[in-house]
Design a protein around this motif. Structure first.
Motif, short mmCIF file in Angstrom:
data_model
loop_
_atom_site.label_atom_id
_atom_site.label_comp_id
_atom_site.label_asym_id
_atom_site.label_seq_id
_atom_site.Cartn_x
_atom_site.Cartn_y
_atom_site.Cartn_z
N ASP A 102 0.81 -1.21 0.00
CA ASP A 102 0.00 0.00 0.00
C ASP A 102 0.85 1.27 0.00
OD1 ASP A 102 0.99 -0.45 2.54
OD2 ASP A 102 -0.80 0.31 3.58
N LYS A 103 2.14 1.14 -0.31
CA LYS A 103 3.04 2.29 -0.27
C LYS A 103 3.42 2.75 -1.68
CE LYS A 103 3.02 2.32 4.22
NZ LYS A 103 2.22 3.34 4.95
N ALA A 104 4.26 3.79 -1.73
CA ALA A 104 4.54 4.50 -2.98
C ALA A 104 5.12 3.62 -4.08
CB ALA A 104 5.48 5.67 -2.70
N ILE A 105 5.98 2.69 -3.73
CA ILE A 105 6.56 1.79 -4.74
C ILE A 105 5.77 0.49 -4.81
CG2 ILE A 105 8.63 0.57 -5.51
CD1 ILE A 105 10.31 2.56 -3.95
N GLY A 106 5.40 -0.05 -3.67
CA GLY A 106 4.76 -1.35 -3.64
C GLY A 106 3.40 -1.39 -4.32
N SER A 107 2.62 -0.32 -4.19
CA SER A 107 1.28 -0.33 -4.78
C SER A 107 1.31 -0.43 -6.30
CB SER A 107 0.51 0.91 -4.32
OG SER A 107 -0.79 0.92 -4.89
N PRO A 108 2.06 0.43 -7.02
CA PRO A 108 2.13 0.26 -8.47
C PRO A 108 2.85 -1.02 -8.89
CG PRO A 108 3.58 2.03 -7.76
CD PRO A 108 2.74 1.68 -6.59
N LEU A 109 3.75 -1.53 -8.03
CA LEU A 109 4.41 -2.80 -8.34
C LEU A 109 3.39 -3.94 -8.40
CD1 LEU A 109 7.84 -3.20 -6.50
CD2 LEU A 109 7.38 -3.32 -8.95
N LEU A 110 2.40 -3.91 -7.52
CA LEU A 110 1.35 -4.93 -7.56
C LEU A 110 0.63 -4.91 -8.90
CD1 LEU A 110 -0.38 -4.79 -4.03
CD2 LEU A 110 1.05 -6.62 -4.96
N SER A 111 0.34 -3.71 -9.39
CA SER A 111 -0.33 -3.60 -10.68
C SER A 111 0.56 -4.09 -11.82
CB SER A 111 -0.72 -2.14 -10.93
OG SER A 111 -1.62 -1.69 -9.93
N LEU A 112 1.86 -3.82 -11.73
CA LEU A 112 2.79 -4.30 -12.75
C LEU A 112 2.87 -5.82 -12.74
CD1 LEU A 112 5.62 -1.66 -12.41
CD2 LEU A 112 4.46 -2.25 -14.54
N ASN A 113 2.87 -6.40 -11.55
CA ASN A 113 2.93 -7.85 -11.43
C ASN A 113 1.68 -8.49 -12.01
OD1 ASN A 113 3.88 -10.37 -10.77
ND2 ASN A 113 3.64 -10.13 -8.56
N ALA A 114 0.55 -7.81 -11.86
CA ALA A 114 -0.72 -8.36 -12.33
C ALA A 114 -0.89 -8.28 -13.84
CB ALA A 114 -1.88 -7.65 -11.64
N VAL A 115 -0.04 -7.53 -14.52
CA VAL A 115 -0.16 -7.38 -15.97
C VAL A 115 -0.08 -8.72 -16.67
CG1 VAL A 115 1.09 -6.55 -18.01
CG2 VAL A 115 0.62 -4.99 -16.13
#
Length: 312
Positions: A196-209
Motif C-alpha cells: 500500500d506504499k509509494a513503490i509497492g502499490s504500483p508494483l502490484l499492478s505491474l505484477n498483475a499485468v
C-alpha cells in the motif's frame, strides 16, 4: 507476457516476436460502442514513481496533436468513486432485479460520459491523463474508452528507491505523508515496497499485468526510464508511432515547459520538476544490503523488465 516496447529494450529478434497492437474494436464492450467519431483518443500515463512520468508528459505535450497538461489527474479516482458509490446505492440495486440491461446500460453510459467530458475543452487528436491507478484500472478504462492506451513508466527498482531516499535526505525535517521518516534506511526501503506504499502499490499492478488477456496487454507500452534518458528522440519517435501520431522530432536540449505540479502535497518527497533540457541523472549509490533485498524480493520484475540488469 508483457514486453518493454521502448527502443533498445530488446534485440532485433525479440522485436520481431512481439505482438502488434490490436484494433480498438477487439476490446469493445458488447452493446456499447463509441458514438462520437470526433472524440480524442485517450492515453493514460501510469507506472512507478520517480520513473520519468513528469518528463514523459512534458515530451508528449510537445507534439502538436496531443493535449497533455502534465499534472496528475483525479479522473481515475473519480471514476472508481462513482463505481463504489453506485454499487452501494439501494435505488440502483433495486433496479437491477427487473431491468439489469437497462440499468447497467445507464451506468455505463453515464461513466463513459463522465470520462469523455473531463477533457471537454480539448480539440487535439489525443488527450493524455496521468494517474498511477490507471494500470490497476485498465480493464474498466477499456470498457469506457475502447481505444485507450497506457504508457507505463518503469525504472530499475534500486534507483527508484534511491531517488526517493535522496530527496528525503534533503528534507529530513519533514515527514512522509505515510510517516516513514522515523524508520532507518533499510526499514524505510522495506516499507516503501509494502503493497500500500509509494513503490509497492504500483508494483502490484505491474505484477498483475501478466494475468491480463493478451488483447489488453497490447494496449500497454512499457517505457524504461534508462532508455528515455539515453535515447529520448528515438524513444519518443517510437512512442508517437505506437500512439498513431504523425512523426514529430523533439529537441531534447530545448523543451517547452508547462504548469508545474504540487509538491507540497507529497511533503516535498516526490518532486515534479520540468526541465528545459534532458540531462541524465547521476546514479544513486544504494547500500548493497538494500539492493540485494530489493532484487530478491522483486525477482519477477527484473525477469520481466530488466532481464539483463547489470546488478544481477
Amino acid at each position: 507476457m508483457p514486453v518493454v516496447q521502448s527502443p533498445g529494450a530488446a534485440d532485433e529478434d525479440d522485436r520481431k516476436k512481439r505482438a502488434r497492437p490490436v484494433a480498438a474494436s477487439a476490446i469493445m464492450r458488447d452493446g456499447f460502442q463509441e458514438s462520437n467519431a470526433m472524440t480524442p483518443d485517450f492515453v493514460g500515463v501510469t507506472g512507478l514513481p520517480r520513473s520519468g512520468s513528469t518528463l514523459l508528459c512534458q515530451l508528449l505535450a510537445q507534439h502538436p496533436d496531443v493535449h497533455c497538461d502534465g499534472q496528475s489527474s483525479p479522473l481515475c479516482n473519480a471514476l472508481l468513486g462513482i463505481r463504489r458509490m453506485v454499487s452501494s446505492d439501494q435505488f440502483f440495486l433495486s433496479q437491477l432485479d427487473n431491468g439489469f440491461a437497462s440499468s447497467y446500460g445507464h451506468l455505463v453510459s453515464a461513466m463513459q460520459g463522465f470520462l469523455r467530458s473531463w477533457h471537454h475543452d480539448n480539440e487535439k487528436k489525443v488527450v493524455v491523463d496521468k494517474n498511477r491507478a490507471w494500470l490497476h484500472t485498465i480493464e474498466l478504462l477499456l470498457q469506457l474508452a475502447p481505444e485507450a492506451k497506457l504508457v507505463v513508466c518503469i525504472r530499475e527498482l534500486g534507483q527508484v528507491y534511491g531517488s526517493i531516499e535522496a530527496q528525503h535526505q534533503r528534507t529530513l525535517m519533514i515527514d512522509f505523508i505515510d510517516q516513514l521518516a522515523d524508520f532507518d534506511r533499510f526499514g524505510r526501503a522495506d516499507m516503501l515496497f509494502a503493497k500500500d506504499k509509494a513503490i509497492g502499490s504500483p508494483l502490484l499492478s505491474l505484477n498483475a499485468v501478466q494475468d491480463l488477456p493478451v488483447a489488453v496487454q497490447q494496449r500497454l507500452y512499457f517505457l524504461r526510464f534508462e532508455d528515455l534518458m539515453a535515447r529520448p528522440a528515438a524513444c519518443m519517435s517510437h512512442l508517437y508511432a505506437w500512439l498513431g501520431l504523425a512523426p514529430f522530432e523533439i529537441d531534447s536540449q530545448r523543451l517547452a515547459t508547462g504548469r508545474g505540479e504540487s509538491d507540497s502535497h507529497y511533503r516535498m518527497k516526490y518532486l515534479h520538476r520540468q526541465a528545459e533540457r534532458i540531462e541524465t541523472p547521476a546514479l544513486h549509490l544504494i547500500p548493497p544490503r538494500i539492493q540485494a533485498h530489493i532484487e530478491k524480493a522483486c525477482a519477477w520484475y527484473y525477469d520481466l523488465y530488466y532481464p539483463k540488469a547489470a546488478t544481477r
